[in-house]
Design an enzyme around this catalytic site. Structure first.
Site, PDB file in Angstrom:
ATOM      1  N   PRO A 136      16.348  41.685 -35.426  1.00  7.47           N
ATOM      2  CG  PRO A 136      17.133  43.946 -35.016  1.00  7.47           C
ATOM      3  CD  PRO A 136      17.311  42.891 -36.054  1.00  7.47           C
ATOM      4  CD  GLU A 159      21.202  26.379 -31.165  1.00 12.41           C
ATOM      5  OE1 GLU A 159      20.633  25.326 -31.489  1.00 12.41           O
ATOM      6  OE2 GLU A 159      22.296  26.889 -30.655  1.00 12.41           O
ATOM      7  CB  ILE A 192      24.938  37.321 -33.170  1.00 13.20           C
ATOM      8  CG1 ILE A 192      23.690  37.758 -33.949  1.00 13.20           C
ATOM      9  CG2 ILE A 192      26.044  36.170 -33.873  1.00 13.20           C
ATOM     10  CD1 ILE A 192      22.782  36.652 -34.281  1.00 13.20           C
TER      11      ILE A 192
END
Ligand SMILES: Cc1cc2nc3c(=O)[nH]c(=O)nc-3n(C[C@H](O)[C@H](O)[C@H](O)COP(=O)(O)OP(=O)(O)OC[C@H]3O[C@@H](n4cnc5c(N)ncnc54)[C@H](O)[C@@H]3O)c2cc1C
Length: 386
Positions: A128, A366, A157
């Site tokens: 977070p 990413e 995730i």
């Protein structure tokens, strides 16, 4: 310079193209509408060997090269990006850390079922309070009586909570380095470990059929041996994981951009206005030409980065360039595909509306576009004499 694909690369690309066309694409709209994880497709992909493409055969993989894997991601994502990201996150983020940094025993125990497609695995880096600043990890793990005691949380995730998921590898702060910075270590947390809680799936703008969850760790205890490599190697390991992951995300973006062009081209030939197909208008032709050009350039960018990976050369710059360009080109392609469809492009029954919603995340996951520019600029400046 040889841009042609070898026999194995061509065969893998064709297998994935056929599978995407026949099995994935027809189900994509329904999966998106229901937000349902595509268990059946993922199991089929496991049986085809697609969930272990770049891993050695002795650990259940297909022993294919990195470019073959990227070609597969492109084709699967052309069918549907939710399936594409499930495959990418499982392979690049979940299984690759075991392949690159795992002990013999960890490869046998964890990599083999993943490469065979019997299980999925997740990688938990983001928190977070630690996103782009991934070194800002706050999750802590303390070694006590031969076990790691983990406390903290992770955000966003992928693949963490499916019925097929075996567990997650997380980054955790395990101490302080001699220079005062955080020592980060990668730890393996199997699903079902006491103190490890998997939150409810997020409601998302796109990638709706993929699994994305918040995770929390409260006095979660794992054996000392559930560590990848040695203490303090976590940061270096995930930078290496991200380089390869970014090339795969570039391939995913190219697949999505190609799907946009496929639909736009088809529609431009069917839709008539002013007495002729809209594809006869130069304004539409130029959009199609720009999409084709950018897709080709993005594909070449990921080919080069994948080739450098296979040569064992450093390729962080090329990975960032490929990811940045391909994700932004895909966004432009999705935008133009909707434009070519006019009002119908805004309707859910046309795939381009789903493509438009799903493309945005490619500029974020990413490493955001800003982070990719930071990587490229840092390397550029490092090569300049002071
Ligand atoms: C669907 C989905 C799936 C994901 N899957 C995974 C996963 O499997 N595993 C995992 O670990 N993570 C995953 N992520 C997390 C993803 O990698 C992060 O969202 C991403 O790295 C950005 O972090 P953040 O969201 O905290 O944004 P922030 O870092 O808070 O960034 C907010 C904005 O500020 C900008 N910014 C931040 N720092 C700078 C700077 N220094 N200079 C200029 N601009 C800056 C960013 O570029 C961005 O525009 C996923 C995210 C999503 C949405």
């Amino acid at each position: 310079m040889d841009f042609s694909l070898n026999e194995e690369q061509t065969a893998i690309r064709q297998t994935c193209r056929d599978f995407a066309e026949q099995e994935i694409k027809p189900r994509a709209e329904e999966m998106d509408a229901q937000g349902a994880f595509p268990y059946q497709l993922v199991r089929q992909m496991g049986e085809l060997g697609l969930l272990g493409l770049p891993f050695p055969e002795e650990y259940g993989g297909a022993g294919a090269d990195f470019l073959s894997y990227c070609l597969a991601i492109e084709e699967i994502s052309r069918g549907d990006v939710s399936v594409g990201i499930t495959m990418e996150a499982h392979t690049s983020l979940g299984a690759t850390p075991f392949s690159l940094f795992g002990s013999q025993q960890q490869k046998e125990q964890y990599l083999t079922p993943l490469a065979r497609g019997e299980q999925l695995w997740a990688f938990g880096l983001t928190e977070p309070e630690a996103g782009s600043d991934s070194g800002g990890t706050q999750t802590r793990a303390i070694l006590q009586d031969g076990c790691w005691h983990i406390n903290g949380s992770k955000a966003f995730i992928t693949n963490a909570g499916t019925d097929m998921t075996g567990g997650v590898t997380i980054t955790a702060v395990t101490g302080l380095r001699s220079d005062g910075r955080k020592e980060i270590t990668n730890l393996i947390v199997p699903k079902g470990t006491t103190g490890y809680a998997i939150g409810r799936p997020y409601k998302k703008m796109g990638w709706k059929a993929s699994d994305t969850r918040p995770l929390s760790f409260e006095d979660c205890v794992i054996p000392e041996a559930n560590m990848l490599g040695r203490p303090g190697e976590g940061f270096k390991q995930f930078m290496q994981i991200l380089d390869a992951g970014r090339v795969a995300i570039a391939a995913l973006s190219v697949g999505l951009a190609q799907a946009c062009l496929d639909e736009a081209l088809k529609y431009a030939q069917q839709r008539k206005q002013f007495g002729m197909p809209i594809g006869q208008f130069q304004a539409i032709q130029f959009k199609l030409a720009d999409m084709d050009m950018e897709i080709e350039l993005a594909r070449l960018a990921y080919f080069k980065a994948a080739w450098m990976n296979m040569q064992g050369r450093p390729y962080s710059r090329e990975a960032s360039i490929a990811k940045l360009y391909a994700s932004e080109a895909a966004k432009r392609a999705a935008d133009q595909a909707v434009q070519i469809h006019g009002g119908y492009g805004f309707m859910d029954e046309y795939p381009v509306s789903r493509y438009w919603r799903s493309v945005k995340i490619n500029e974020i996951g990413e490493g955001t576009s800003e982070v990719q520019r930071m990587v490229i600029a840092k390397m550029l400046l490092a090569t300049q004499p002071q």
